[in-house]
Write a protein that holds these residues in place. Sequence first.
Motif, PDB file in Angstrom:
ATOM      1  N   GLY A  88      47.742  58.039  -2.066  1.00 25.69           N
ATOM      2  CA  GLY A  88      48.950  58.576  -2.688  1.00 25.69           C
ATOM      3  C   GLY A  88      48.775  59.956  -3.274  1.00 25.69           C
ATOM      4  N   ALA A  89      47.564  60.511  -3.191  1.00 21.46           N
ATOM      5  CA  ALA A  89      47.320  61.850  -3.739  1.00 21.46           C
ATOM      6  C   ALA A  89      48.133  62.893  -2.982  1.00 21.46           C
ATOM      7  CB  ALA A  89      45.831  62.185  -3.646  1.00 21.46           C
ATOM      8  N   SER A  90      48.409  64.001  -3.669  1.00 17.16           N
ATOM      9  CA  SER A  90      49.143  65.093  -3.043  1.00 17.16           C
ATOM     10  C   SER A  90      48.447  66.413  -3.308  1.00 17.16           C
ATOM     11  CB  SER A  90      50.590  65.140  -3.542  1.00 17.16           C
ATOM     12  OG  SER A  90      50.633  65.294  -4.954  1.00 17.16           O
ATOM     13  N   PHE A  91      48.675  67.374  -2.396  1.00 10.34           N
ATOM     14  CA  PHE A  91      48.058  68.689  -2.478  1.00 10.34           C
ATOM     15  C   PHE A  91      49.163  69.746  -2.462  1.00 10.34           C
ATOM     16  CE2 PHE A  91      45.289  65.714  -0.363  1.00 10.34           C
ATOM     17  CZ  PHE A  91      44.063  65.905  -0.995  1.00 10.34           C
ATOM     18  N   PHE A  92      48.984  70.803  -3.249  1.00  9.06           N
ATOM     19  CA  PHE A  92      50.031  71.815  -3.375  1.00  9.06           C
ATOM     20  C   PHE A  92      49.406  73.106  -3.862  1.00  9.06           C
ATOM     21  CE2 PHE A  92      50.016  68.370  -6.472  1.00  9.06           C
ATOM     22  CZ  PHE A  92      49.517  69.006  -7.600  1.00  9.06           C
ATOM     23  N   GLU A  93      50.193  74.176  -3.880  1.00  4.03           N
ATOM     24  CA  GLU A  93      49.663  75.461  -4.310  1.00  4.03           C
ATOM     25  C   GLU A  93      49.535  75.498  -5.830  1.00  4.03           C
ATOM     26  OE1 GLU A  93      53.953  77.832  -4.219  1.00  4.03           O
ATOM     27  OE2 GLU A  93      52.467  78.137  -2.631  1.00  4.03           O
ATOM     28  N   SER A  94      48.706  76.430  -6.333  1.00  8.93           N
ATOM     29  CA  SER A  94      48.415  76.477  -7.769  1.00  8.93           C
ATOM     30  C   SER A  94      49.649  76.793  -8.603  1.00  8.93           C
ATOM     31  CB  SER A  94      47.307  77.493  -8.059  1.00  8.93           C
ATOM     32  OG  SER A  94      47.695  78.789  -7.660  1.00  8.93           O
ATOM     33  N   SER A  95      50.620  77.497  -8.035  1.00  9.62           N
ATOM     34  CA  SER A  95      51.835  77.799  -8.799  1.00  9.62           C
ATOM     35  C   SER A  95      52.589  76.523  -9.156  1.00  9.62           C
ATOM     36  CB  SER A  95      52.743  78.743  -8.018  1.00  9.62           C
ATOM     37  OG  SER A  95      53.129  78.166  -6.784  1.00  9.62           O
TER      38      SER A  95
ATOM     39  N   SER B  54      51.116  73.623  -9.464  1.00  8.76           N
ATOM     40  CA  SER B  54      50.239  72.951 -10.417  1.00  8.76           C
ATOM     41  C   SER B  54      50.496  73.440 -11.839  1.00  8.76           C
ATOM     42  CB  SER B  54      48.777  73.185 -10.031  1.00  8.76           C
ATOM     43  OG  SER B  54      47.911  72.497 -10.898  1.00  8.76           O
ATOM     44  N   PHE B  55      50.598  74.767 -11.987  1.00  5.96           N
ATOM     45  CA  PHE B  55      50.833  75.315 -13.324  1.00  5.96           C
ATOM     46  C   PHE B  55      52.266  75.085 -13.795  1.00  5.96           C
ATOM     47  CE2 PHE B  55      46.759  77.280 -12.662  1.00  5.96           C
ATOM     48  CZ  PHE B  55      46.237  77.320 -13.949  1.00  5.96           C
ATOM     49  N   ALA B  56      53.196  74.911 -12.872  1.00  6.47           N
ATOM     50  CA  ALA B  56      54.549  74.532 -13.268  1.00  6.47           C
ATOM     51  C   ALA B  56      54.551  73.142 -13.892  1.00  6.47           C
ATOM     52  CB  ALA B  56      55.488  74.576 -12.067  1.00  6.47           C
ATOM     53  N   MET B  57      53.718  72.237 -13.355  1.00  5.18           N
ATOM     54  CA  MET B  57      53.569  70.912 -13.949  1.00  5.18           C
ATOM     55  C   MET B  57      53.042  71.023 -15.377  1.00  5.18           C
ATOM     56  SD  MET B  57      51.723  68.799 -10.891  1.00  5.18           S
ATOM     57  CE  MET B  57      52.439  68.668  -9.249  1.00  5.18           C
ATOM     58  N   ILE B  58      52.015  71.866 -15.544  1.00  8.65           N
ATOM     59  CA  ILE B  58      51.375  72.015 -16.854  1.00  8.65           C
ATOM     60  C   ILE B  58      52.312  72.681 -17.849  1.00  8.65           C
ATOM     61  CG2 ILE B  58      49.498  73.192 -18.077  1.00  8.65           C
ATOM     62  CD1 ILE B  58      47.850  72.882 -15.431  1.00  8.65           C
ATOM     63  N   ARG B  59      52.889  73.812 -17.467  1.00  4.86           N
ATOM     64  CA  ARG B  59      53.761  74.564 -18.376  1.00  4.86           C
ATOM     65  C   ARG B  59      55.066  73.831 -18.659  1.00  4.86           C
ATOM     66  NH1 ARG B  59      52.666  80.150 -15.009  1.00  4.86           N
ATOM     67  NH2 ARG B  59      50.536  80.520 -15.780  1.00  4.86           N
TER      68      ARG B  59
ATOM     69  N   GLN C 168      45.020  65.306 -12.476  1.00  2.00           N
ATOM     70  CA  GLN C 168      45.529  66.538 -11.890  1.00  2.00           C
ATOM     71  C   GLN C 168      44.511  67.657 -12.047  1.00  2.00           C
ATOM     72  OE1 GLN C 168      46.784  69.475 -13.745  1.00  2.00           O
ATOM     73  NE2 GLN C 168      48.517  70.230 -12.553  1.00  2.00           N
ATOM     74  N   SER C 169      44.379  68.485 -11.017  1.00  2.00           N
ATOM     75  CA  SER C 169      43.489  69.640 -11.063  1.00  2.00           C
ATOM     76  C   SER C 169      44.303  70.900 -10.845  1.00  2.00           C
ATOM     77  CB  SER C 169      42.407  69.513  -9.980  1.00  2.00           C
ATOM     78  OG  SER C 169      41.476  70.569 -10.069  1.00  2.00           O
ATOM     79  N   GLU C 170      44.003  71.967 -11.630  1.00  5.44           N
ATOM     80  CA  GLU C 170      44.817  73.184 -11.591  1.00  5.44           C
ATOM     81  C   GLU C 170      44.867  73.839 -10.222  1.00  5.44           C
ATOM     82  OE1 GLU C 170      42.390  74.155 -15.369  1.00  5.44           O
ATOM     83  OE2 GLU C 170      42.404  72.428 -14.009  1.00  5.44           O
ATOM     84  N   ASN C 171      43.859  73.608  -9.390  1.00  7.05           N
ATOM     85  CA  ASN C 171      43.856  74.266  -8.086  1.00  7.05           C
ATOM     86  C   ASN C 171      44.765  73.587  -7.066  1.00  7.05           C
ATOM     87  OD1 ASN C 171      41.935  72.135  -8.170  1.00  7.05           O
ATOM     88  ND2 ASN C 171      40.955  72.892  -6.331  1.00  7.05           N
ATOM     89  N   GLY C 172      45.472  72.511  -7.482  1.00  6.73           N
ATOM     90  CA  GLY C 172      46.489  71.955  -6.609  1.00  6.73           C
ATOM     91  C   GLY C 172      46.236  70.569  -6.070  1.00  6.73           C
TER      92      GLY C 172
ATOM     93  N   PRO D  95      31.511  86.372 -27.077  1.00 10.54           N
ATOM     94  CA  PRO D  95      31.470  87.833 -27.005  1.00 10.54           C
ATOM     95  C   PRO D  95      30.109  88.352 -26.559  1.00 10.54           C
ATOM     96  CG  PRO D  95      32.619  87.146 -28.982  1.00 10.54           C
ATOM     97  CD  PRO D  95      32.053  85.900 -28.364  1.00 10.54           C
ATOM     98  N   GLY D  96      30.118  89.303 -25.635  1.00 16.24           N
ATOM     99  CA  GLY D  96      28.887  89.886 -25.127  1.00 16.24           C
ATOM    100  C   GLY D  96      28.368  89.232 -23.875  1.00 16.24           C
ATOM    101  N   GLN D  97      28.925  88.058 -23.528  1.00 13.42           N
ATOM    102  CA  GLN D  97      28.517  87.382 -22.305  1.00 13.42           C
ATOM    103  C   GLN D  97      29.590  87.549 -21.237  1.00 13.42           C
ATOM    104  OE1 GLN D  97      27.280  83.330 -22.824  1.00 13.42           O
ATOM    105  NE2 GLN D  97      25.923  83.797 -24.544  1.00 13.42           N
ATOM    106  N   LYS D  98      29.158  87.603 -19.983  1.00 17.75           N
ATOM    107  CA  LYS D  98      30.100  87.776 -18.886  1.00 17.75           C
ATOM    108  C   LYS D  98      30.917  86.497 -18.682  1.00 17.75           C
ATOM    109  CE  LYS D  98      27.455  91.206 -16.241  1.00 17.75           C
ATOM    110  NZ  LYS D  98      26.823  91.498 -14.927  1.00 17.75           N
ATOM    111  N   VAL D  99      32.219  86.668 -18.525  1.00 18.07           N
ATOM    112  CA  VAL D  99      33.103  85.545 -18.232  1.00 18.07           C
ATOM    113  C   VAL D  99      34.048  85.955 -17.107  1.00 18.07           C
ATOM    114  CG1 VAL D  99      33.036  84.528 -20.533  1.00 18.07           C
ATOM    115  CG2 VAL D  99      34.723  86.284 -20.026  1.00 18.07           C
ATOM    116  N   LYS D 100      34.470  84.974 -16.314  1.00 19.31           N
ATOM    117  CA  LYS D 100      35.391  85.247 -15.215  1.00 19.31           C
ATOM    118  C   LYS D 100      36.836  85.352 -15.706  1.00 19.31           C
ATOM    119  CE  LYS D 100      32.504  82.992 -11.739  1.00 19.31           C
ATOM    120  NZ  LYS D 100      32.418  81.909 -10.726  1.00 19.31           N
ATOM    121  N   GLY D 101      37.112  84.757 -16.859  1.00 16.80           N
ATOM    122  CA  GLY D 101      38.472  84.754 -17.388  1.00 16.80           C
ATOM    123  C   GLY D 101      38.757  83.436 -18.062  1.00 16.80           C
ATOM    124  N   ILE D 102      39.907  83.339 -18.669  1.00 19.19           N
ATOM    125  CA  ILE D 102      40.244  82.142 -19.443  1.00 19.19           C
ATOM    126  C   ILE D 102      40.662  80.983 -18.565  1.00 19.19           C
ATOM    127  CG2 ILE D 102      42.691  82.658 -19.797  1.00 19.19           C
ATOM    128  CD1 ILE D 102      42.229  81.782 -22.760  1.00 19.19           C
ATOM    129  N   GLY D 103      40.967  81.253 -17.284  1.00 17.30           N
ATOM    130  CA  GLY D 103      41.357  80.163 -16.387  1.00 17.30           C
ATOM    131  C   GLY D 103      42.648  79.515 -16.849  1.00 17.30           C
TER     132      GLY D 103
END
Length: 212
Positions: free
Chosen positions: A79-86, A88-93, A45-49, A119-127
């Motif tokens: 058999g793979a499926s595609f869906f929105e990230s919300s 995807s995170f419902a599966m995880i949470r 599974q990938s978080e982006n759906g 710390p001190g380095q640029k990050v996009k976020g915790i993802g």
Amino acid sequence: MGWSRFEMAQRAAQELQDGFYVNLGIGLPTLVANFIPEDSQIWLQSENGLLGMGEFPTEETVDVDLINAGKQTVTAIPGASFFESSASFAMIRGGNIDVAILGAMEVSEQGDLANWMVPGQKVKGIGGAMDLVAGVKKVVVLMEHVAKSGQPKLLKHCQLPLTGKKVVQRIISDLGVIDITPHGFKLVELAKDVSIKQIQDATGADLIIESN
């Protein structure tokens, strides 16, 4: 000395059982997709759906519109499926993912995980890392045993900002396999051509070693 990145990924794939739903973190863990047995029912599974991610594509099979959470091109199994990230995170949470295999900058002997920023380095976020360590049933860390500077990444206490506390169960590094126990790091398996002294010297905390 030790396992290559591909050998580490191959060893991590042995942690997966038929019927498992598995999330692979960005970076080294994505290589695990190349070592899933063809006859197994393991769903990546990938978080982006995407549920049903396959191995990395060849030049002939690449589809630039089919990517994982790290924006790498991937394949999809039948058999793979595609869906929105919300969803995807419902599966995880919701606790529906059996195993997450994640990279790390540091892991403490209590199972604390630091894998999202320096710390001190640029990050996009915790993802999705914080959701993953809180929601999945088992967290396996796949990483090099020491940093490029030569400093240990397995420590008594993490120095970097945490992703989660007491969330890691197993570590697979280029030097071997280590479990988190109530008494600290425990050596489970040595990588090829690695001695007990070498892995202990590369670990920033005591390592429990059981005699056979």
